[in-house]
Design a protein around this motif. Structure first.
Motif, PDB file in Angstrom:
ATOM      1  N   ALA A 202       7.697 -10.156  10.621  1.00 52.78           N
ATOM      2  CA  ALA A 202       7.687 -11.147   8.739  1.00 52.78           C
ATOM      3  C   ALA A 202       6.941  -9.809   8.351  1.00 52.78           C
ATOM      4  CB  ALA A 202       7.181 -12.000   8.700  1.00 52.78           C
ATOM      5  N   ARG A 203       5.820  -9.495   8.939  1.00 52.95           N
ATOM      6  CA  ARG A 203       4.755  -8.306   8.379  1.00 52.95           C
ATOM      7  C   ARG A 203       4.832  -7.462   8.060  1.00 52.95           C
ATOM      8  NH1 ARG A 203      -1.470  -7.100  11.029  1.00 52.95           N
ATOM      9  NH2 ARG A 203      -2.032  -5.727   9.590  1.00 52.95           N
ATOM     10  N   GLU A 204       6.148  -6.690   9.387  1.00 54.80           N
ATOM     11  CA  GLU A 204       6.223  -5.234   9.610  1.00 54.80           C
ATOM     12  C   GLU A 204       7.629  -5.199   7.683  1.00 54.80           C
ATOM     13  OE1 GLU A 204       4.159  -5.252  11.162  1.00 54.80           O
ATOM     14  OE2 GLU A 204       4.552  -3.467  11.055  1.00 54.80           O
ATOM     15  N   TYR A 205       8.381  -6.250   7.685  1.00 51.56           N
ATOM     16  CA  TYR A 205       9.124  -6.635   7.179  1.00 51.56           C
ATOM     17  C   TYR A 205       8.791  -6.341   5.684  1.00 51.56           C
ATOM     18  CZ  TYR A 205      13.161  -9.469   4.182  1.00 51.56           C
ATOM     19  OH  TYR A 205      14.035  -9.411   2.967  1.00 51.56           O
ATOM     20  N   THR A 206       7.523  -7.333   5.229  1.00 51.83           N
ATOM     21  CA  THR A 206       7.196  -7.287   4.302  1.00 51.83           C
ATOM     22  C   THR A 206       6.439  -5.880   3.636  1.00 51.83           C
ATOM     23  OG1 THR A 206       6.045  -9.521   4.154  1.00 51.83           O
ATOM     24  CG2 THR A 206       4.901  -8.105   2.951  1.00 51.83           C
ATOM     25  N   PHE A 207       6.750  -5.061   4.334  1.00 51.83           N
ATOM     26  CA  PHE A 207       5.718  -3.543   4.248  1.00 51.83           C
ATOM     27  C   PHE A 207       6.833  -2.524   4.098  1.00 51.83           C
ATOM     28  CE2 PHE A 207       1.605  -4.601   7.066  1.00 51.83           C
ATOM     29  CZ  PHE A 207       0.262  -4.508   6.044  1.00 51.83           C
ATOM     30  N   LEU A 208       7.811  -3.320   4.912  1.00 52.03           N
ATOM     31  CA  LEU A 208       8.752  -1.764   4.320  1.00 52.03           C
ATOM     32  C   LEU A 208       9.993  -2.525   3.057  1.00 52.03           C
ATOM     33  CD1 LEU A 208      11.172  -2.041   7.474  1.00 52.03           C
ATOM     34  CD2 LEU A 208      10.332  -0.594   6.585  1.00 52.03           C
ATOM     35  N   THR A 209       9.550  -4.141   2.804  1.00 56.37           N
ATOM     36  CA  THR A 209       9.795  -4.351   0.933  1.00 56.37           C
ATOM     37  C   THR A 209       9.575  -3.348   0.130  1.00 56.37           C
ATOM     38  OG1 THR A 209      11.230  -6.796   1.894  1.00 56.37           O
ATOM     39  CG2 THR A 209      10.697  -6.509   0.008  1.00 56.37           C
ATOM     40  N   LEU A 210       7.819  -3.579   0.663  1.00 55.88           N
ATOM     41  CA  LEU A 210       7.031  -3.215  -0.952  1.00 55.88           C
ATOM     42  C   LEU A 210       7.446  -1.585  -0.666  1.00 55.88           C
ATOM     43  CD1 LEU A 210       3.667  -5.274   0.252  1.00 55.88           C
ATOM     44  CD2 LEU A 210       6.330  -6.229  -1.565  1.00 55.88           C
ATOM     45  N   SER A 211       7.317  -0.684   0.326  1.00 55.17           N
ATOM     46  CA  SER A 211       7.671   0.835   0.654  1.00 55.17           C
ATOM     47  C   SER A 211       9.044   0.997   0.298  1.00 55.17           C
ATOM     48  CB  SER A 211       7.363   0.502   1.678  1.00 55.17           C
ATOM     49  OG  SER A 211       8.065   2.626   2.161  1.00 55.17           O
ATOM     50  N   ARG A 212      10.137   0.233  -0.205  1.00 55.46           N
ATOM     51  CA  ARG A 212      10.990   0.537  -0.882  1.00 55.46           C
ATOM     52  C   ARG A 212      10.667   0.168  -1.869  1.00 55.46           C
ATOM     53  NH1 ARG A 212      13.407  -3.148   3.183  1.00 55.46           N
ATOM     54  NH2 ARG A 212      14.382  -1.841   5.473  1.00 55.46           N
ATOM     55  N   GLY A 213      10.728  -0.498  -2.432  1.00 52.51           N
ATOM     56  CA  GLY A 213      10.099  -1.287  -3.761  1.00 52.51           C
ATOM     57  C   GLY A 213       9.392   0.048  -4.469  1.00 52.51           C
ATOM     58  N   TYR A 214       8.208   0.281  -4.013  1.00 57.00           N
ATOM     59  CA  TYR A 214       6.996   1.189  -4.835  1.00 57.00           C
ATOM     60  C   TYR A 214       8.131   3.112  -4.693  1.00 57.00           C
ATOM     61  CZ  TYR A 214       3.356  -0.730  -5.321  1.00 57.00           C
ATOM     62  OH  TYR A 214       1.546  -1.692  -5.572  1.00 57.00           O
TER      63      TYR A 214
ATOM     64  N   GLY B 286       9.272   5.409  -8.099  1.00 59.00           N
ATOM     65  CA  GLY B 286       8.203   6.937  -8.143  1.00 59.00           C
ATOM     66  C   GLY B 286       7.436   6.670  -7.701  1.00 59.00           C
ATOM     67  N   GLU B 287       6.750   5.768  -7.226  1.00 53.14           N
ATOM     68  CA  GLU B 287       5.463   5.744  -6.481  1.00 53.14           C
ATOM     69  C   GLU B 287       5.083   6.248  -5.376  1.00 53.14           C
ATOM     70  OE1 GLU B 287       2.801   2.848  -7.998  1.00 53.14           O
ATOM     71  OE2 GLU B 287       4.116   1.903  -9.525  1.00 53.14           O
ATOM     72  N   LEU B 288       6.166   7.217  -4.843  1.00 50.06           N
ATOM     73  CA  LEU B 288       5.794   7.576  -3.260  1.00 50.06           C
ATOM     74  C   LEU B 288       5.001   7.727  -2.375  1.00 50.06           C
ATOM     75  CD1 LEU B 288       8.296  10.802  -4.010  1.00 50.06           C
ATOM     76  CD2 LEU B 288       9.102   8.192  -3.515  1.00 50.06           C
ATOM     77  N   ALA B 289       3.364   7.923  -3.110  1.00 54.15           N
ATOM     78  CA  ALA B 289       2.310   7.495  -2.432  1.00 54.15           C
ATOM     79  C   ALA B 289       1.778   6.513  -1.756  1.00 54.15           C
ATOM     80  CB  ALA B 289       1.400   8.599  -2.935  1.00 54.15           C
ATOM     81  N   THR B 290       2.272   5.921  -2.910  1.00 52.52           N
ATOM     82  CA  THR B 290       2.410   4.299  -2.132  1.00 52.52           C
ATOM     83  C   THR B 290       2.753   3.857  -0.862  1.00 52.52           C
ATOM     84  OG1 THR B 290       1.327   3.831  -4.737  1.00 52.52           O
ATOM     85  CG2 THR B 290       1.493   1.657  -2.963  1.00 52.52           C
ATOM     86  N   ALA B 291       4.273   4.239  -1.930  1.00 55.94           N
ATOM     87  CA  ALA B 291       5.014   3.771  -0.445  1.00 55.94           C
ATOM     88  C   ALA B 291       5.341   4.496   0.722  1.00 55.94           C
ATOM     89  CB  ALA B 291       6.860   4.153  -0.705  1.00 55.94           C
ATOM     90  N   GLN B 292       5.074   5.675   0.973  1.00 56.81           N
ATOM     91  CA  GLN B 292       4.471   6.329   2.128  1.00 56.81           C
ATOM     92  C   GLN B 292       3.101   5.425   2.953  1.00 56.81           C
ATOM     93  OE1 GLN B 292       4.393  10.543   1.676  1.00 56.81           O
ATOM     94  NE2 GLN B 292       3.517  10.593   3.461  1.00 56.81           N
ATOM     95  N   HIS B 293       2.346   5.436   2.146  1.00 59.15           N
ATOM     96  CA  HIS B 293       1.274   4.203   2.596  1.00 59.15           C
ATOM     97  C   HIS B 293       1.452   3.005   3.764  1.00 59.15           C
ATOM     98  CE1 HIS B 293      -2.638   2.409   3.557  1.00 59.15           C
ATOM     99  NE2 HIS B 293      -2.232   1.572   2.944  1.00 59.15           N
ATOM    100  N   LEU B 294       2.602   2.883   3.085  1.00 64.93           N
ATOM    101  CA  LEU B 294       3.202   1.438   2.865  1.00 64.93           C
ATOM    102  C   LEU B 294       4.143   1.414   4.637  1.00 64.93           C
ATOM    103  CD1 LEU B 294       4.151  -0.632  -0.222  1.00 64.93           C
ATOM    104  CD2 LEU B 294       2.589  -1.496   2.041  1.00 64.93           C
ATOM    105  N   ALA B 295       4.790   2.620   4.653  1.00 61.71           N
ATOM    106  CA  ALA B 295       5.284   2.942   5.681  1.00 61.71           C
ATOM    107  C   ALA B 295       4.494   3.185   7.001  1.00 61.71           C
ATOM    108  CB  ALA B 295       6.753   4.001   5.673  1.00 61.71           C
ATOM    109  N   ASP B 296       3.593   3.738   6.596  1.00 61.16           N
ATOM    110  CA  ASP B 296       2.296   4.824   8.042  1.00 61.16           C
ATOM    111  C   ASP B 296       2.362   3.297   8.324  1.00 61.16           C
ATOM    112  OD1 ASP B 296       1.370   7.049   6.156  1.00 61.16           O
ATOM    113  OD2 ASP B 296       2.985   7.177   7.882  1.00 61.16           O
ATOM    114  N   SER B 297       1.889   2.295   7.861  1.00 60.03           N
ATOM    115  CA  SER B 297       1.851   0.846   8.075  1.00 60.03           C
ATOM    116  C   SER B 297       2.738  -0.280   9.052  1.00 60.03           C
ATOM    117  CB  SER B 297       1.288  -0.157   6.339  1.00 60.03           C
ATOM    118  OG  SER B 297       0.164   0.318   5.876  1.00 60.03           O
TER     119      SER B 297
END
Length: 772
Positions: free
Chosen positions: A261-273, A277-288
């Motif tokens: 569930a936690r991984e799903y949350t991070f992926l969801t937020l990464s796709r949203g960012y 166009g906020e790629l730095a935050t999206a990449q940080h979430l993908a790294d998480s």
């Protein structure tokens, strides 16, 4: 957009998932609460952490307590990697104690064993069905078995069977009030409709599940709120998405989300960012996602595969195909070894689509075509109707770019057929809904007709009594209304005449106030050069008197005469200079009055901008030959002619470029006064002025003039467009340049002139024009 600011709040310090109490302490407390009394032990403790509960298992004092803990662990993860050892221990212990019927757990063990082998999925499905029927017979809630079973249906690609089975179980549980199982069925229905691309029914199922989960499992409730937010975002309703994501973030149990569930949350937020166009935050979430620890080894590898695909897509957005290729290769190796399904707990696994985008970025059309076709074939085979139209559209665009109209038409026809079929399926649903509404409307109409008949009868009974009285009152009211209207008209006429007189007085007062302000400004600005001219004239007169007053030539007379003549020459130059300044003030004011009176003609803005940038640079170089700056032209080649008053707009560009060059020269002079040690420590400064042009939406165009000069403080920025305001030394500026520029853009062209500045870093002027 509000959706993406709501997502940002979820990642604020103090709110991430990492702040949790020690698992062993939480496990002991929850085990005591769960097993301390028969009443508590009778129901599964759904809200406990699996890891915390697992810690308490070896510490249980009795076999009965160990048996109950094993049951709770299996309630939480009935199909995970540790399920088979736990089931073996549970069945062996129950054989000694005889505490409950073992048949459902035997069927569950058989199904899980076949499922994990991956060779007999149909037999595994039958065993899982028998296990669910057995648990239903004894009345034990099994929400996680029902949730996990959807993955087995997906692997078998039996989507219609999945829909029918969960509809049947849902009807069964609703009658019996089994809210845990009912919520699980709604969750599975939501996943099915999402896979089909029916967001409306997806959200209906998800929100029904969330309402039920709120009463017994707060972490699943939070997760369903996050899912609702993600679905709304995919549907394009970002306001609703922000609402549900905010709602989830405010709940205390948001911090306790763990596992997949936690991984799903991070992926969801990464796709949203990434969508925003906020790629730095999206990449940080993908790294998480890649760095997170998931207890189940298989789930750990699956989450990493999803994380690698997501991060590779982010690299492709940043035009870094080499970095994306390395991640995609690792994800491909995991896919080859694990046989990752097209859809799973973390959503759709779009590896082939990511490969296609990578090869498209590398202009390898053959490989891109191969992977787009493979992605579409897998989505069609898995019956993921949400992805099929997207891949069909990509294929149409791909063949169109390659100049293959036949292939493009083929997939365009498939795309149209797919949408027609989906619309037809939706029409059935809407028709059924309409028929239900029509029955309800007919019933409401019948009730309304009866009420209307009753009202008509009552009115007929009272009508005879009130008719005469009503007629008399009507005559009185009409007469009074006529008198009132007549008097009101007279009052309004007097008021209108007074308002017109007052308006004329106000206009005249405003004109006089403006004239007074303008006269004051003119007097103030012309006073300085006239004062200087007067002073230099008086000094020159005295010098002339000195020449005439020499009594007799003496030894140094010729030298003194030369000095006096040199002083006279210098004074005359000063008088000329200040006279030119007074003329410049008058000229700028005349231009102020004439701004915006020219005829607009189609003009090449790129050429106009470059010409005035060079003119300003050459003018400054004439004054300061040792000065040089880097001139950058970022001109839109597709801008095309724009209807403007070329002479007026050229004056604006020349003024802005000159100001920018003066700002970078001033900063260069300031740095020259800094000690050598500080200069060596600071980065090298190169004066730079940039002119950019581009076309915005529609016919709107934008011109930017920016520099890396001294910048402006806030109190200066607020006044720069006021007439007679200048920061230049006395004699170097009139304070009318930017005011004239603003009037030319705003009044003469109907555009805007804005400024963005930071003291010590630079200034940018932004011209926006919307030709009529």
């Amino acid at each position: 957009m509000p959706y993406f600011y709501a997502l940002r709040r979820i990642l604020q310090p103090g709110c991430p998932f990492g702040c949790r109490p020690a698992p062993w302490l939480l496990g002991l407390l929850l085990a005591w609460a769960c097993l301390g009394s028969p009443a508590r032990a009778a129901r599964p403790y759904w809200d406990v952490s699996y890891d915390s509960l697992a810690v308490t298992l070896p510490r249980q004092p009795t076999d009965e307590a160990r048996l109950q803990t094993l049951q709770h662990l299996l309630d939480l993860r009935p199909t995970g990697a540790q399920a088979l050892p736990l089931l073996d221990r549970l069945l062996a212990l129950n054989q000694q104690l005889g505490a409950f019927e073992a048949q459902p757990y035997r069927s569950l063990r058989a199904g899980v064993a076949l499922w994990q082998q991956g060779k007999a999925d149909a037999a595994a499905l039958d065993s899982m069905h028998r296990a669910i029927a057995g648990f239903d017979r004894v009345g034990r809630p099994i929400p996680w078995i029902l949730i996990d079973l959807a993955g087995l249906y997906n692997r078998l690609n039996r989507m219609e069977d999945r829909r029918r089975y969960y509809e049947t179980r849902l009807a069964y549980y609703r009658v019996r009030g089994a809210v845990q199982n009912e919520a699980a069925c709604y969750m599975s229905q939501g996943g099915y409709y999402r896979r089909m691309g029916d967001y409306n029914r997806t959200l209906n199922s998800i929100l029904r599940a969330a309402d039920l989960l709120k009463g017994y499992d707060q972490r699943l409730y939070v997760r369903e709120l996050l899912v609702a937010g993600d679905v709304y975002a995919q549907w394009g309703n970002y306001a609703r998405a922000a609402q549900y994501l905010n709602m989830a973030q405010r709940l205390p149990d948001f911090r306790r989300i763990d596992g997949m569930a936690r991984e799903y949350t991070f992926l969801t937020l990464s796709r949203g960012y990434a969508r925003n166009g906020e790629l730095a935050t999206a990449q940080h979430l993908a790294d998480s996602v890649l760095a997170a620890r998931v207890p189940d080894p298989l789930d750990q590898q699956l989450s990493r595969a999803y994380g690698m695909v997501q991060k590779s897509l982010l690299y492709l957005q940043q035009q870094q195909p080499a970095a994306a290729a390395a991640l995609l290769a690792r994800a491909q190796r995991l896919d080859d070894s694990l046989h990752v399904p097209m859809t799973g707990k973390l959503g759709e696994f779009e590896l082939d689509a990511a490969w296609a985008r990578y090869y498209a970025a590398r202009h390898d059309d053959a490989q891109a075509e191969k992977h787009w076709l493979l992605a579409y074939q897998k989505a069609a085979a898995a019956q993921i109707e949400r992805l099929q139209p997207e891949y069909l559209k990509e294929l149409v665009n791909f063949y169109t770019r390659r100049g293959q109209p036949a292939q493009a038409q083929r997939y365009a026809n498939a795309y149209i057929r797919f949408n027609d079929d989906f619309t037809a399926a939706q029409s059935v649903f809407h028709v059924a809904q309409y028929e239900g509404e029509r029955v309800e409307q007919a019933q409401n109409a019948q009730i309304g007709a009866l009420r209307q008949q009753q009202a008509v009868q009552a009115v007929r009974l009272r009508l005879g009594q009130w008719l005469l009285l009503g007629a008399g009152l009507a005559v009185v009211l009409v007469s009074g209304l006529v008198v009132f209207i007549y008097r009101q008209l007279r009052t309004n006429r007097r008021t209108l005449a007074q308002l017109r007189d007052t308006q004329a007085q106000l206009v005249q007062a405003e004109k006089m106030a403006f004239l007074g302000e303008l006269t004051s400004g003119i007097a103030h600005e012309l006073q300085n050069p006239l004062t200087f001219m007067k002073s230099f004239a008086e000094v020159s007169t005295e010098l002339v008197d000195d020449i005439d007053g020499q009594a007799a030539p003496h030894q140094n007379g010729s030298q003194l005469r030369g000095e006096i003549l040199a002083g006279l020459k210098q004074n005359l130059q000063q008088i000329s200079q200040h006279g030119q300044r007074a003329s410049s003030i008058i000229k700028d004011m005349l231009e102020h009055s004439r701004s915006g009176t020219g005829q607009r003609v189609p003009t090449d803005l790129n050429a106009l901008a470059e010409e005035n940038l060079l003119l300003a640079y050459q003018a400054l170089r004439t004054q300061s030959p040792d000065f040089s700056a880097q001139l950058i032209r970022d001109l839109d080649p597709h801008l095309g002619p724009v209807a403007v008053v070329a002479s007026d707009l050229g004056r604006v560009l020349l003024n802005l470029c000159a100001n920018a060059l003066h700002a970078v020269r001033e900063r260069q002079r300031e740095l020259a006064l800094v000690p050598v040690s500080e200069v060596l420590a600071a980065p090298h400064y190169e004066p730079t002025v940039t002119v950019r042009t581009r076309r915005l939406s529609g016919r709107t165009v934008e011109i930017r003039v920016c520099d890396n000069g001294t910048g402006m403080p806030d109190h200066v920025r607020e006044k720069i467009f006021q007439p007679f305001f200048t920061t230049k030394p006395v004699g170097e500026g009139t304070g009318l340049g930017l005011s004239l520029c603003h009037d030319i853009i705003a009044k003469g062209h109907g555009g805007t002139l804005a400024v963005d500045t930071c003291e010590g870093k630079g200034t940018e002027f932004i011209i926006t024009l919307s030709p009529a």
